[in-house]
Each structure stands twice: as structure tokens, then as C-alpha cells.
Design an enzyme around this catalytic site. Sequence first.
Site, PDB file in Angstrom:
ATOM      1  N   TYR A   1      -7.173 -13.419   8.851  1.00  0.00           N
ATOM      2  CA  TYR A   1      -6.036 -13.735   7.976  1.00  0.00           C
ATOM      3  C   TYR A   1      -5.890 -15.234   7.719  1.00  0.00           C
ATOM      4  O   TYR A   1      -6.174 -16.060   8.581  1.00  0.00           O
ATOM      5  CB  TYR A   1      -4.731 -13.253   8.617  1.00  0.00           C
ATOM      6  CG  TYR A   1      -4.569 -11.759   8.695  1.00  0.00           C
ATOM      7  CD1 TYR A   1      -4.051 -11.042   7.618  1.00  0.00           C
ATOM      8  CD2 TYR A   1      -4.923 -11.065   9.847  1.00  0.00           C
ATOM      9  CE1 TYR A   1      -3.895  -9.664   7.686  1.00  0.00           C
ATOM     10  CE2 TYR A   1      -4.774  -9.684   9.929  1.00  0.00           C
ATOM     11  CZ  TYR A   1      -4.257  -8.997   8.845  1.00  0.00           C
ATOM     12  OH  TYR A   1      -4.113  -7.647   8.922  1.00  0.00           O
ATOM     13  N   TRP A   2      -5.390 -15.551   6.519  1.00  0.00           N
ATOM     14  CA  TRP A   2      -4.903 -16.879   6.165  1.00  0.00           C
ATOM     15  C   TRP A   2      -3.531 -16.663   5.519  1.00  0.00           C
ATOM     16  O   TRP A   2      -3.431 -16.314   4.339  1.00  0.00           O
ATOM     17  CB  TRP A   2      -5.847 -17.555   5.182  1.00  0.00           C
ATOM     18  CG  TRP A   2      -7.194 -17.892   5.747  1.00  0.00           C
ATOM     19  CD1 TRP A   2      -7.602 -19.085   6.295  1.00  0.00           C
ATOM     20  CD2 TRP A   2      -8.339 -17.031   5.817  1.00  0.00           C
ATOM     21  NE1 TRP A   2      -8.914 -19.011   6.697  1.00  0.00           N
ATOM     22  CE2 TRP A   2      -9.392 -17.763   6.421  1.00  0.00           C
ATOM     23  CE3 TRP A   2      -8.583 -15.707   5.447  1.00  0.00           C
ATOM     24  CZ2 TRP A   2     -10.648 -17.222   6.653  1.00  0.00           C
ATOM     25  CZ3 TRP A   2      -9.829 -15.158   5.671  1.00  0.00           C
ATOM     26  CH2 TRP A   2     -10.846 -15.913   6.264  1.00  0.00           C
TER      27      TRP A   2
ATOM     28  N   ASN B   1       0.837  -1.201   0.000  1.00  0.00           N
ATOM     29  CA  ASN B   1       0.000   0.000   0.000  1.00  0.00           C
ATOM     30  C   ASN B   1       0.874   1.254   0.000  1.00  0.00           C
ATOM     31  O   ASN B   1       0.596   2.228  -0.705  1.00  0.00           O
ATOM     32  CB  ASN B   1      -0.907   0.031   1.230  1.00  0.00           C
ATOM     33  CG  ASN B   1      -1.790  -1.189   1.351  1.00  0.00           C
ATOM     34  OD1 ASN B   1      -1.972  -1.933   0.386  1.00  0.00           O
ATOM     35  ND2 ASN B   1      -2.336  -1.401   2.535  1.00  0.00           N
TER      36      ASN B   1
ATOM     37  N   ASP C   1      -0.612   3.622   5.836  1.00  0.00           N
ATOM     38  CA  ASP C   1       0.243   3.274   4.699  1.00  0.00           C
ATOM     39  C   ASP C   1       0.262   4.399   3.669  1.00  0.00           C
ATOM     40  O   ASP C   1       1.307   4.711   3.090  1.00  0.00           O
ATOM     41  CB  ASP C   1      -0.249   1.987   4.035  1.00  0.00           C
ATOM     42  CG  ASP C   1      -0.399   0.845   5.022  1.00  0.00           C
ATOM     43  OD1 ASP C   1       0.390   0.792   5.978  1.00  0.00           O
ATOM     44  OD2 ASP C   1      -1.299   0.012   4.826  1.00  0.00           O
TER      45      ASP C   1
END
Length: 298
Positions: A98-99, A31, A250
Site C-alpha cells: 500500500y501507498w 467493492n 466485499d
Amino acid sequence: MRLVSIGECMIEMSGAGENLWRSGFAGDTFNTAWYARATLPAGSVDYVTCVGTDPVSQQMVDFMGAGGIGTDHVMRHPTRVAGLYMITLKDGERSFTYWRDQAAARCLADDPAALTAAVNGADLVYFSGITLGILTADRRVALLESLQGQRVAFDPNLRPRLWPDTETMCEAIMQAAHVSEIALPSYEDEADFFGDADPEATLKRYADAGATEIVVKNGGGDMLVLADGQTHLIEPGPKAQPVDTTGAGDSFNGAYFSARLQGLPAPEAARYAHGIAKQVIGHKGALMPMDQIAKDAA
């Protein structure tokens, strides 16, 4: 001018209606590269990571390239794939699922020589606490060693779920601070895990670690900027009502780096970057289309 950003890009799934999801690509350091590319009129922005050889990984690399971000130093892993996360929003604030245990980006420092080659000749090299957190201890050492002799910028981006314990996280963060010229900590996170009483304490800790340029972000509140031996208080002005705060910090980082590489003094660069971030929080998802960013009206 050449900026190199090192870290993890992931598959982003964001809500597009009831039981509908929109896919994209994002990740804190990617980002930042995106917003640096959007606000840097000349020069190059390169991204360093590791992805798989599967079709989605190729789509990710193609997306980077289409955005004008250099991919010559994107490494490939023969068996791993890109990590994935899903965004849940409530009142403009986001939470993530998350994964990423098998993400190829966890191997981005497996080839130290490739890392050294990737950052060679850069005007600024950027990485984050998430970059550190996805690596094993020995690969964190390899990453920091590859940055020796470079002008380095670092955002601690404290994410305890990536670490075995907070002590390990805090120790690694301060090791990274020792190799960094520019530090961009967020006061709220630093207070939670380092016990800082106020933004001044955060600034002092990173200055004591060796950083000579520090921006203490403060969740939309007054920021502190240390540059050229002088400390400045930056008042951000009226707050904006967020639609989605994903990518706010970001985008600040990317715009700040862009402004500094173009010669803007640090206090002015911080004001400019805050203006970019205010635009970004009015947009859903981590990446605001580059052609929609009002770069001159930040």
C-alpha cells in the site's frame, strides 16, 4: 431503496504479465457498493469518500458514476490524492503493498455535517473497519456520531497495519459494533485478534454489543446467521478453486445487502451472497464486470 457505503476507494494495480501492471479502482467499501449495484435491480447505491482534484481522482469519480454508483457525496481535497495498492498473487491468494499515508480518503470525516447529509434518508448505511482505520481518533468519533439514528451495517475487516496497536483496533471495532444493527465479521480474523474459540463466540460477542443481525463468515466454510432472534447454520456447498480471492468478502456483503433490501430472509440472502462471491473468486481483480455476474444463478 437506498444504500450508502462509506470508505476509501484506491487505485488498484494488478499483474498483467511479466513486469506489466493493469490499473483499476477498488477498495473494500467501494467493492461492496459495486456488487450491491450489480445485484440491486431498483433503488440507488451511493458512495461517500474524499478524493483529490487531480486527473486520476476525477477518473475514479467518473468510473464510479459509469458503474451507476452515486457520487454526489464524494468530497474533494485540494492537496491530497487517492491512495494506491498493488496485488501480488500466489495460488489464488493475494497480498497487498500500500501507498496511502497521504490519501484524501483519510479526510472523509473532516466535515461531520456533510457526512450527516450524505446518510440522510438511507435505508442502509455501510462502513468497515478499514473506514475506521484510516481516520484519526477524533474523526472516528465524528463518523460514528453521524450514524446515530440510521440503520447501520458494519464489517470489522480487521487490518492491524492501519492501527497503532491491536488494542486500539479492537476497542474501535467494538465501538462501531455498538452503533450497528447488522454485523458481518469473519471468524478467522476475529479469532486472531479477539481470541474467539469458535464462530459461536464471534456471534455472541457482536450480539452482546447490540447487533441484531449477524453473519459470521468462515472462509468458505459453514456460516452462522443470526436474524429475528434465530440462529441458522448455512452450509455453503462445494468449494470453488479460486483464481483471485480479492473482493470475495466485499462481494458477499454487497449481494447480501441487496438481497435483504429486496426482502429476502437473512439465511437465503447469505446463500445468495455466497453464490455471488464464488463467481467473483474466479475472476482476477477486485471488481468483476457487472454484466458478467450471473445474478439469477448465484
